[in-house]
Design an enzyme around this catalytic site. Structure first.
Site, PDB file in Angstrom:
ATOM      1  N   GLU A 223       1.036  -1.218  -0.054  1.00 33.12           N
ATOM      2  CA  GLU A 223      -0.100   0.031  -0.056  1.00 33.12           C
ATOM      3  C   GLU A 223       0.799   1.072   0.052  1.00 33.12           C
ATOM      4  O   GLU A 223       1.959   1.358   0.929  1.00 33.12           O
ATOM      5  CB  GLU A 223      -0.910   0.118   1.152  1.00 33.12           C
ATOM      6  CG  GLU A 223      -2.026  -0.825   1.481  1.00 33.12           C
ATOM      7  CD  GLU A 223      -2.616  -0.697   2.498  1.00 33.12           C
ATOM      8  OE1 GLU A 223      -2.977   0.362   3.134  1.00 33.12           O
ATOM      9  OE2 GLU A 223      -3.247  -1.844   3.099  1.00 33.12           O
ATOM     10  N   GLU A 273     -14.019   6.093  -0.040  1.00 33.63           N
ATOM     11  CA  GLU A 273     -15.052   5.241   0.480  1.00 33.63           C
ATOM     12  C   GLU A 273     -15.724   6.118   1.685  1.00 33.63           C
ATOM     13  O   GLU A 273     -14.919   6.776   2.551  1.00 33.63           O
ATOM     14  CB  GLU A 273     -14.529   4.203   1.066  1.00 33.63           C
ATOM     15  CG  GLU A 273     -13.340   3.235   0.490  1.00 33.63           C
ATOM     16  CD  GLU A 273     -12.734   2.225   1.436  1.00 33.63           C
ATOM     17  OE1 GLU A 273     -13.151   1.219   1.661  1.00 33.63           O
ATOM     18  OE2 GLU A 273     -11.741   2.741   1.732  1.00 33.63           O
ATOM     19  N   LYS A 276     -15.999   4.594   5.539  1.00 31.13           N
ATOM     20  CA  LYS A 276     -14.603   4.266   6.087  1.00 31.13           C
ATOM     21  C   LYS A 276     -14.478   4.941   7.602  1.00 31.13           C
ATOM     22  O   LYS A 276     -14.774   5.979   7.557  1.00 31.13           O
ATOM     23  CB  LYS A 276     -13.467   4.210   5.170  1.00 31.13           C
ATOM     24  CG  LYS A 276     -12.075   3.612   5.857  1.00 31.13           C
ATOM     25  CD  LYS A 276     -11.086   3.718   4.776  1.00 31.13           C
ATOM     26  CE  LYS A 276     -10.020   3.323   5.338  1.00 31.13           C
ATOM     27  NZ  LYS A 276      -8.650   3.216   4.561  1.00 31.13           N
ATOM     28  N   GLU A 284      -9.066   9.246   5.744  1.00 27.51           N
ATOM     29  CA  GLU A 284      -9.189   8.214   5.505  1.00 27.51           C
ATOM     30  C   GLU A 284     -10.206   7.781   4.176  1.00 27.51           C
ATOM     31  O   GLU A 284     -10.257   6.739   3.813  1.00 27.51           O
ATOM     32  CB  GLU A 284      -9.473   7.282   6.663  1.00 27.51           C
ATOM     33  CG  GLU A 284      -8.337   7.120   7.527  1.00 27.51           C
ATOM     34  CD  GLU A 284      -7.406   6.053   7.102  1.00 27.51           C
ATOM     35  OE1 GLU A 284      -7.664   5.445   6.056  1.00 27.51           O
ATOM     36  OE2 GLU A 284      -6.133   5.908   7.507  1.00 27.51           O
TER      37      GLU A 284
END
Length: 443
Positions: A223, A273, A276, A284
């Site tokens: 990541e 998202e 999240k 985030e």
């Protein structure tokens, strides 16, 4: 899957073995890393049969029945984070061993490799330089056992590295050192000079591996990325600067001083998202290189004359926005509770300090909250009713880089994957994100 293929992404990670995305990836030519959430580590560590069942249901069946090219099983996700307070220390390695045994039993030991995505905090340097790198003292013996097991089974070590988090957590962190433009004051480590934190961090791991007898261990960056909203450092300009610099390194075949050839690098993430967990920060929900609907946030040169391509054929609900009524008063006693309610059930992280909608006036701020709730509820009747505070409008209220969204029409765009696939961390229902994945850019 079309979005991945249109943009030349040939590898992808799913955080859980969600059936619908996996089926869609069948016969796509895209290699898949499928994840096991930390919550399953205990049962998988406790029972070989549980691991055999998991592999049968989530790996073997999708390979044989749907033609999914699964290459890796990611056992847990950053299980040794200090924030977890050793919760998964005793179960991660046994779970890895049992999954590996199950893969071998299924006849997949050569085709599919089991590994553990680790956070960069599993290694450290007391000298402040990469050459001082070694595994964290409290888990050093465990890490050596894991690395040896991975090496014996031909599996890579996977590490997640986040320059953004280094910058965001430390007000004294040198900003330019987070990027790749060469504008940072270099860090000199003996005969090696580092101009960015990604190289320095990665090589700290390589030095740690060398010190413990695994100098040739293959390593994947599982990541890395940069969010585009949620804090002052998370913005479109910085995200584009970082990700373009990363892509340029990949396309030119540039590695690090200790590993001149570039490793496989998974960019986090494909799409935003909206549900999240924001425990680490509002950013985030904004790691995607695409918005929730597959539209492009910022241009990226993908090399060989190619640019990012948006999702095709996405259908939207009607062009209506829920906003604060011109007749409503900012002094209405119901207003604070209404906006709080809206933001409890919708994503208002773009309203925070330093974020893309952080400079709205009070009326526009309330309108943003009301509209996010209305869109999150699929524009259902009654979703724009807040004690006579709101009205529907056909005039787009977006302004100055602040996007007032329109929800995609899920009735025509297919089934949304379940929450488990979508969330890196806590399981939460996802309303806007289509698929939470990591995408590997290849040169």
């Amino acid at each position: 899957v079309r979005l991945l293929k249109d943009n030349g992404f040939d590898k992808v990670k799913l955080f859980e073995a969600d059936p619908e995305p996996l089926k869609a990836l069948g016969h796509s030519g895209i290699q898949v890393m499928v994840g096991i959430p930390n919550e399953l580590l205990l049962p998988l560590a406790s029972s070989v049969q549980a691991a055999v069942n998991w592999v049968s249901q989530n790996v073997s069946s999708f390979i044989s029945s749907y033609g999914v090219d699964i290459r890796y099983v990611a056992v847990g996700n950053e299980p040794f984070l200090k924030a977890y307070k050793d919760k998964f220390v005793n179960t991660t390695f046994p779970a890895l061993q049992n999954i590996q045994a199950a893969l071998i039993k299924a006849g997949l030991g050569q085709q599919v490799k089991a590994t553990i995505p680790l956070n960069g905090d599993v290694y450290q340097t007391d000298s402040g330089l990469p050459s001082g790198g070694n595994f964290r003292s409290d888990i050093r013996k465990l890490m050596i056992s894991i690395v040896k097991f991975l090496s014996d089974n031909g599996a890579p070590l996977v590490v997640n590295i986040y320059p953004f988090l280094s910058l965001d957590a430390d007000p004294n962190f040198p900003v330019e050192f987070a990027f790749f433009d060469g504008a940072a004051a270099p860090v000199v480590d003996g005969s090696i000079t580092y101009t960015n934190v990604l190289e320095a961090n990665f090589d700290t791991l390589i030095f740690a591996l060398e010190k413990n007898g695994f100098g040739s261990m293959p390593v994947i960056i599982g990541e890395v990325g940069w969010p585009s909203d949620g804090t002052p450092n998370a913005n479109i300009q910085n995200a584009r600067r970082f990700n373009q610099g990363l892509l340029n390194r990949i396309s030119s075949g540039k590695g690090t001083p200790k590993r001149p050839s570039p490793p496989d690098i998974y960019i986090f993430a494909l799409m935003d998202e909206d549900t999240k967990s924001v425990d680490p920060g509002n950013f985030e929900r904004h790691w995607g290189i695409f918005y929730y609907d597959g539209t492009i946030k910022y241009p990226l040169d993908m090399a060989k004359g190619k640019s990012l391509v948006p999702a095709k054929g996405v259908k939207y609900l009607s062009r209506h926005w829920c906003v604060m009524s011109p007749q409503a008063s900012l002094s209405d006693p119901n207003l604070p509770g209404a906006t709080t309610y809206a933001c409890t059930y919708a994503d208002c992280t773009s309203l925070g300090y330093g974020s893309s909608c952080g400079n709205l006036d009070a009326r526009s701020n309330a309108s943003y909250a009301f509209n996010m709730y209305y869109q999150t509820k699929d524009q259902r009747p009654g979703a724009c009713s807040f004690n006579n505070l709101t009205v529907l409008t056909a005039i787009d209220p977006s302004r100055d880089g602040c996007r007032f969204e329109i929800m995609i029409d899920n009735s025509t765009n297919g089934k949304i994957p379940s929450a488990g696939t979508l969330s890196r961390g806590k399981q939460v229902p996802s309303l806007l994100a289509l698929m939470h994945v990591l995408t590997l850019i290849f040169s």
